[in-house]
Design a protein around this motif. Structure first.
Motif, PDB file in Angstrom:
ATOM      1  N   LEU A 280      35.403  36.143  45.043  1.00 21.54           N
ATOM      2  CA  LEU A 280      36.248  35.140  44.288  1.00 21.54           C
ATOM      3  C   LEU A 280      36.050  35.972  43.412  1.00 21.54           C
ATOM      4  CD1 LEU A 280      37.769  31.630  43.285  1.00 21.54           C
ATOM      5  CD2 LEU A 280      37.319  33.137  41.509  1.00 21.54           C
ATOM      6  N   LEU A 281      34.682  36.663  42.956  1.00 25.33           N
ATOM      7  CA  LEU A 281      35.327  37.433  41.129  1.00 25.33           C
ATOM      8  C   LEU A 281      35.567  38.611  41.695  1.00 25.33           C
ATOM      9  CD1 LEU A 281      31.248  35.660  39.834  1.00 25.33           C
ATOM     10  CD2 LEU A 281      34.353  35.045  38.914  1.00 25.33           C
ATOM     11  N   LYS A 282      34.442  39.147  43.021  1.00 28.27           N
ATOM     12  CA  LYS A 282      34.519  41.103  42.588  1.00 28.27           C
ATOM     13  C   LYS A 282      35.929  41.603  43.108  1.00 28.27           C
ATOM     14  CE  LYS A 282      33.299  40.946  47.623  1.00 28.27           C
ATOM     15  NZ  LYS A 282      31.337  41.596  48.437  1.00 28.27           N
ATOM     16  N   HIS A 283      37.019  40.411  43.828  1.00 27.27           N
ATOM     17  CA  HIS A 283      38.394  41.475  44.748  1.00 27.27           C
ATOM     18  C   HIS A 283      38.978  41.321  43.941  1.00 27.27           C
ATOM     19  CE1 HIS A 283      36.582  41.249  48.479  1.00 27.27           C
ATOM     20  NE2 HIS A 283      36.394  39.989  48.521  1.00 27.27           N
ATOM     21  N   HIS A 284      40.471  41.757  43.875  1.00 34.35           N
ATOM     22  CA  HIS A 284      41.749  41.671  43.255  1.00 34.35           C
ATOM     23  C   HIS A 284      42.377  41.221  43.208  1.00 34.35           C
ATOM     24  CE1 HIS A 284      40.347  46.039  41.229  1.00 34.35           C
ATOM     25  NE2 HIS A 284      40.001  46.331  42.067  1.00 34.35           N
ATOM     26  N   SER A 285      42.317  40.846  44.221  1.00 36.76           N
ATOM     27  CA  SER A 285      43.157  39.468  45.025  1.00 36.76           C
ATOM     28  C   SER A 285      42.424  38.519  45.488  1.00 36.76           C
ATOM     29  CB  SER A 285      44.548  39.124  45.424  1.00 36.76           C
ATOM     30  OG  SER A 285      44.383  40.508  46.924  1.00 36.76           O
ATOM     31  N   PHE A 286      42.631  36.711  45.423  1.00 39.52           N
ATOM     32  CA  PHE A 286      42.311  36.497  46.401  1.00 39.52           C
ATOM     33  C   PHE A 286      42.992  35.025  46.968  1.00 39.52           C
ATOM     34  CE2 PHE A 286      39.166  33.062  47.245  1.00 39.52           C
ATOM     35  CZ  PHE A 286      38.193  33.719  48.055  1.00 39.52           C
ATOM     36  N   PHE A 287      42.409  34.855  48.295  1.00 41.98           N
ATOM     37  CA  PHE A 287      43.656  33.277  48.478  1.00 41.98           C
ATOM     38  C   PHE A 287      42.608  32.547  49.935  1.00 41.98           C
ATOM     39  CE2 PHE A 287      45.987  36.996  48.415  1.00 41.98           C
ATOM     40  CZ  PHE A 287      46.715  37.056  48.147  1.00 41.98           C
ATOM     41  N   ALA A 288      42.346  31.046  49.110  1.00 44.28           N
ATOM     42  CA  ALA A 288      41.458  30.173  49.328  1.00 44.28           C
ATOM     43  C   ALA A 288      42.342  28.521  49.546  1.00 44.28           C
ATOM     44  CB  ALA A 288      40.030  30.118  48.420  1.00 44.28           C
ATOM     45  N   THR A 289      41.870  28.249  51.259  1.00 46.37           N
ATOM     46  CA  THR A 289      41.396  27.335  51.608  1.00 46.37           C
ATOM     47  C   THR A 289      40.056  26.452  51.285  1.00 46.37           C
ATOM     48  OG1 THR A 289      43.732  27.312  51.690  1.00 46.37           O
ATOM     49  CG2 THR A 289      42.681  25.397  52.929  1.00 46.37           C
ATOM     50  N   LEU A 290      40.519  25.304  50.661  1.00 43.99           N
ATOM     51  CA  LEU A 290      38.558  24.599  50.829  1.00 43.99           C
ATOM     52  C   LEU A 290      39.345  23.658  51.170  1.00 43.99           C
ATOM     53  CD1 LEU A 290      36.883  26.061  47.836  1.00 43.99           C
ATOM     54  CD2 LEU A 290      36.532  27.218  50.496  1.00 43.99           C
ATOM     55  N   VAL A 291      38.533  22.331  52.250  1.00 42.56           N
ATOM     56  CA  VAL A 291      38.990  20.534  52.824  1.00 42.56           C
ATOM     57  C   VAL A 291      38.053  19.990  52.834  1.00 42.56           C
ATOM     58  CG1 VAL A 291      41.271  21.593  53.179  1.00 42.56           C
ATOM     59  CG2 VAL A 291      39.308  21.143  54.744  1.00 42.56           C
TER      60      VAL A 291
ATOM     61  N   GLY B 165      45.261  33.983  44.758  1.00 38.85           N
ATOM     62  CA  GLY B 165      45.402  34.761  42.769  1.00 38.85           C
ATOM     63  C   GLY B 165      45.782  35.964  44.173  1.00 38.85           C
ATOM     64  N   ILE B 166      46.766  36.825  43.301  1.00 41.06           N
ATOM     65  CA  ILE B 166      47.525  37.752  43.091  1.00 41.06           C
ATOM     66  C   ILE B 166      47.590  38.652  41.716  1.00 41.06           C
ATOM     67  CG2 ILE B 166      49.326  36.712  44.641  1.00 41.06           C
ATOM     68  CD1 ILE B 166      50.387  38.331  41.115  1.00 41.06           C
ATOM     69  N   SER B 167      47.433  39.828  42.764  1.00 47.44           N
ATOM     70  CA  SER B 167      46.646  41.466  42.005  1.00 47.44           C
ATOM     71  C   SER B 167      47.864  42.272  41.379  1.00 47.44           C
ATOM     72  CB  SER B 167      46.435  42.272  42.428  1.00 47.44           C
ATOM     73  OG  SER B 167      46.087  43.760  41.798  1.00 47.44           O
ATOM     74  N   LYS B 168      48.567  42.250  40.005  1.00 45.97           N
ATOM     75  CA  LYS B 168      49.763  43.138  40.025  1.00 45.97           C
ATOM     76  C   LYS B 168      49.560  44.733  39.796  1.00 45.97           C
ATOM     77  CE  LYS B 168      52.328  39.281  37.596  1.00 45.97           C
ATOM     78  NZ  LYS B 168      52.998  38.990  38.361  1.00 45.97           N
ATOM     79  N   GLU B 169      48.083  44.613  39.416  1.00 45.05           N
ATOM     80  CA  GLU B 169      47.446  46.354  39.753  1.00 45.05           C
ATOM     81  C   GLU B 169      47.579  46.990  40.847  1.00 45.05           C
ATOM     82  OE1 GLU B 169      46.716  44.131  36.276  1.00 45.05           O
ATOM     83  OE2 GLU B 169      45.871  43.783  37.983  1.00 45.05           O
TER      84      GLU B 169
END
Length: 276
Positions: free
Chosen positions: A53-64, A79-83
């Protein structure tokens, strides 16, 4: 959050830690693997999740909380990247974090604790808008169950329908009027700040609280309400807030909305349930 994931990734982890502390240390125990199968979220998987989560420019997750995908605790993050936008990214795309609690949490802990938890979670995130609401659970429901829930949403206007469609093009607009409605600039500034917003709302039990960094939260009464149009409970405080926010409310593009059981006309009708 109409900004890039990398700008606030540590805040997402802080918000998630706040949520899991309240829900229980083992509340989120499963995640979907690369092939779509649910996998146990052990200590190694947790550490890998946090690092990614910390290192990627964008990140997608689902935890249940349960591997059958119909549990009552859930964290979803887009979490999207505009760059480094993807081929299908829209400049109005937003990063969205969703924290789901069971209604038993509200009943057992009381609305005060739920509200405080929402404020703590929000304090870690640079939101443009946000909310806390009663909601139908549409995650992974069968078509028959979803069809019934879509019918009920018009009777109970205070019930939200959790889905991610709005994040595609919401930009800095506001998703609606809810029990707790979080606002930031530019919308809050155009309303005259917390004081200007407070002056426009007269319903008993409605409060406007100034938050740090030129943000505010509107609270519509002590408890969230589902309403019931058949019983004449049309939630006047919610309607008042919706009319104040109307120039800035999000409405999806009918041409982009495709759903077998919920037409674009139904979608607009639901979005305007406190306005018409």
């Amino acid at each position: 959050m109409h900004r890039s994931h990398q700008e606030f990734a540590p805040g997402v982890l802080c918000a998630l830690d706040t949520y899991t502390k309240a829900a229980g240390p083992d509340a989120l125990a499963w995640y979907p693997g690369l092939e779509g199968n649910w996998q146990k979220l052990d200590a190694n998987a947790w550490e890998r999740f946090r690092q990614d989560l910390l290192k990627h420019h964008s990140f997608f997750a689902t935890l249940v909380d349960r591997p059958d995908d119909v549990g009552s605790l859930r964290f979803e993050y887009c979490g999207i990247s505009k760059e480094e936008p993807g081929l299908l990214d829209d400049p109005r795309l937003a990063s969205v974090a969703t924290f789901v609690l069971p209604v038993e949490f509200l009943e057992q802990r009381g609305p005060g604790q739920v509200r405080e938890l929402a404020l703590q979670v929000a304090s870690h995130l640079p939101f443009h808008s946000g909310y806390a609401s009663l909601s139908f659970n549409l995650f992974a429901q069968s078509a028959d169950v979803s069809r019934q829930l879509y019918k009920h949403c018009f009777r109970y206007p205070g019930m939200d329908m959790l889905e991610s469609r709005a994040s595609w093009d919401i930009g800095t607009r506001v998703p609606g009027a809810y029990w707790l409605t979080f606002l930031s600039n530019p919308v809050l500034g155009e309303l005259g700040g917390a004081e200007g917003l407070r002056a426009r709302l007269a319903s008993p039990g409605t409060t406007v609280q100034q938050l740090a960094d030129d943000r505010a939260v509107v609270t519509l009464g002590q408890w969230p309400e589902a309403g019931d149009l058949e019983a004449g409970k049309d939630l006047p405080a919610y309607r008042e807030l919706a009319h104040v926010l109307e120039p800035w409310l999000y409405h999806c593009n009918p041409q982009d909305f495709v759903h077998y059981d919920f037409s674009s006309a139904d979608r607009l009708r639901w979005e305007r349930r406190f306005l018409d």
